[in-house]
Design a protein around this motif. Structure first.
Motif, PDB file in Angstrom:
ATOM      1  N   ARG A 244       0.782   4.161  -2.719  1.00  0.00           N
ATOM      2  CA  ARG A 244       0.548   5.544  -2.277  1.00  0.00           C
ATOM      3  C   ARG A 244       1.616   6.464  -2.883  1.00  0.00           C
ATOM      4  NH1 ARG A 244      -2.061   8.224   1.369  1.00  0.00           N
ATOM      5  NH2 ARG A 244      -2.732   6.442   2.571  1.00  0.00           N
TER       6      ARG A 244
ATOM      7  N   TYR B 285      -8.144  -0.442  -1.360  1.00  0.00           N
ATOM      8  CA  TYR B 285      -7.367  -0.330  -2.592  1.00  0.00           C
ATOM      9  C   TYR B 285      -6.854  -1.708  -2.986  1.00  0.00           C
ATOM     10  CZ  TYR B 285      -3.845   1.101  -5.965  1.00  0.00           C
ATOM     11  OH  TYR B 285      -3.108   1.247  -7.119  1.00  0.00           O
TER      12      TYR B 285
ATOM     13  N   ASP C 113      -7.164  10.740  -6.298  1.00  0.00           N
ATOM     14  CA  ASP C 113      -7.630  11.081  -4.946  1.00  0.00           C
ATOM     15  C   ASP C 113      -8.516   9.968  -4.382  1.00  0.00           C
ATOM     16  OD1 ASP C 113      -6.193  13.438  -4.876  1.00  0.00           O
ATOM     17  OD2 ASP C 113      -7.888  14.676  -5.522  1.00  0.00           O
TER      18      ASP C 113
ATOM     19  N   ILE D 169      -6.741   3.579  -0.311  1.00  0.00           N
ATOM     20  CA  ILE D 169      -5.563   3.093   0.420  1.00  0.00           C
ATOM     21  C   ILE D 169      -5.765   3.341   1.908  1.00  0.00           C
ATOM     22  CG2 ILE D 169      -3.118   3.571   0.893  1.00  0.00           C
ATOM     23  CD1 ILE D 169      -2.758   3.893  -2.175  1.00  0.00           C
ATOM     24  N   ASP D 170      -6.247   4.528   2.257  1.00  0.00           N
ATOM     25  CA  ASP D 170      -6.477   4.867   3.667  1.00  0.00           C
ATOM     26  C   ASP D 170      -7.475   3.912   4.323  1.00  0.00           C
ATOM     27  OD1 ASP D 170      -4.690   6.980   3.543  1.00  0.00           O
ATOM     28  OD2 ASP D 170      -6.244   8.499   3.242  1.00  0.00           O
TER      29      ASP D 170
ATOM     30  N   ARG E   7      -8.109   0.911   3.231  1.00  0.00           N
ATOM     31  CA  ARG E   7      -7.640  -0.448   2.946  1.00  0.00           C
ATOM     32  C   ARG E   7      -8.547  -1.217   1.985  1.00  0.00           C
ATOM     33  NH1 ARG E   7      -3.133  -1.209   5.825  1.00  0.00           N
ATOM     34  NH2 ARG E   7      -3.017  -3.440   5.459  1.00  0.00           N
TER      35      ARG E   7
ATOM     36  N   CYS F 209      -8.344   6.818  -5.152  1.00  0.00           N
ATOM     37  CA  CYS F 209      -7.467   5.685  -4.847  1.00  0.00           C
ATOM     38  C   CYS F 209      -6.715   5.913  -3.538  1.00  0.00           C
ATOM     39  CB  CYS F 209      -6.495   5.435  -5.991  1.00  0.00           C
ATOM     40  SG  CYS F 209      -7.298   4.687  -7.426  1.00  0.00           S
ATOM     41  N   LEU F 210      -6.276   7.141  -3.309  1.00  0.00           N
ATOM     42  CA  LEU F 210      -5.596   7.442  -2.037  1.00  0.00           C
ATOM     43  C   LEU F 210      -6.550   7.236  -0.862  1.00  0.00           C
ATOM     44  CD1 LEU F 210      -3.516  10.543  -3.163  1.00  0.00           C
ATOM     45  CD2 LEU F 210      -2.629   8.265  -2.582  1.00  0.00           C
ATOM     46  N   GLU F 211      -7.816   7.593  -1.033  1.00  0.00           N
ATOM     47  CA  GLU F 211      -8.820   7.324   0.013  1.00  0.00           C
ATOM     48  C   GLU F 211      -8.983   5.819   0.207  1.00  0.00           C
ATOM     49  OE1 GLU F 211     -12.473   9.247  -1.124  1.00  0.00           O
ATOM     50  OE2 GLU F 211     -11.557  11.244  -1.068  1.00  0.00           O
TER      51      GLU F 211
ATOM     52  N   LEU G 124       0.836  -1.205   0.000  1.00  0.00           N
ATOM     53  CA  LEU G 124       0.000   0.000   0.000  1.00  0.00           C
ATOM     54  C   LEU G 124       0.871   1.255   0.000  1.00  0.00           C
ATOM     55  CD1 LEU G 124      -2.841  -1.050   2.470  1.00  0.00           C
ATOM     56  CD2 LEU G 124      -3.038  -0.734  -0.019  1.00  0.00           C
ATOM     57  N   ALA G 125       1.977   1.236   0.739  1.00  0.00           N
ATOM     58  CA  ALA G 125       2.898   2.386   0.764  1.00  0.00           C
ATOM     59  C   ALA G 125       3.509   2.608  -0.615  1.00  0.00           C
ATOM     60  CB  ALA G 125       3.988   2.168   1.808  1.00  0.00           C
TER      61      ALA G 125
ATOM     62  N   ILE H  31       0.954   9.446  -5.547  1.00  0.00           N
ATOM     63  CA  ILE H  31       1.316  10.823  -5.174  1.00  0.00           C
ATOM     64  C   ILE H  31       2.277  11.413  -6.197  1.00  0.00           C
ATOM     65  CG2 ILE H  31       2.589  12.195  -3.466  1.00  0.00           C
ATOM     66  CD1 ILE H  31       1.152  10.483  -1.303  1.00  0.00           C
TER      67      ILE H  31
END
Length: 140
Positions: free
Chosen positions: A31, A100, A89, A95-96, A98, A91-93, A27-28, A35
Motif C-alpha cells: 500500500r 492483492y 487505484d 489491497i482493501d 485482500r 491495486c489499492l482496492e 499488504l501495508a 501510494i
C-alpha cells in the motif's frame, strides 16, 4: 498507546516464509509503495499541466514545430501515466478487499519478487505469458 509498526523492507518480504504471503504487514508495505508511486505520478502530472500552460510564442516555424512535438510527447507520456494511476487505484482496492497479490486468472500467488518489480501486476508470470502468447497468435 503503542508505537506504529514499521513496514518490512523488500529483503524481509523476500525472506519471509510462504505462510506470511499477503499478511497485514506485507499488504501495508505494498500500500505504501503504491501510494508513493501514485503521489509521484500526480506531482509529475501537475508539473506537466503547469508547463503546458506556459504559452511560448515563437515566430520561427521549425521552433514552433519542435515545441509542438515536445508537447505531444509529453502528453503521450502523461497518458501512459494516467493509465498507470488507474492500475494503482485498482491495486489499492485489491489491497482493501485482500485480493492483492493473487493472480486474477488462476488464484495462485503472484509472488513477492514479481510484485516488487511490478507492483501493479494482476497476473502470475505463467498467466501473463499465456495472455501474451494468445495476443501474439491473434496478431499474426
Amino acid at each position: 498507546m503503542s508505537a506504529p509498526e514499521t513496514l518490512p523492507s523488500a529483503a524481509e518480504l523476500l525472506a519471509a516464509p510462504e505462510s506470511d504471503y499477503m499478511s497485514d504487514r506485507q499488504l501495508a508495505f505494498f500500500r505504501a509503495l503504491l501510494i508513493r508511486e501514485r503521489d509521484a505520478l500526480l506531482a509529475s502530472a501537475h508539473e506537466t499541466t503547469l508547463h503546458l500552460q506556459e504559452f511560448e510564442t515563437t515566430p520561427d516555424p521549425s521552433d514552433r514545430a519542435s515545441l509542438e512535438e515536445d508537447h505531444t510527447l509529453e502528453l503521450r507520456v502523461r497518458d501512459r501515466e494516467r493509465k498507470l494511476l488507474h492500475k494503482i487505484d485498482r491495486c489499492l482496492e485489491r489491497i482493501d478487499n485482500r485480493t492483492y497479490g493473487w493472480c486474477e486468472d488462476s488464484g495462485e500467488p503472484i509472488g513477492i519478487a514479481r510484485l516488487l518489480a511490478r507492483p501493479t501486476a494482476t497476473l502470475s508470470i505463467e498467466a501473463q505469458a499465456y495472455h501474451e502468447a494468445k495476443r501474439r497468435m491473434r496478431a499474426s
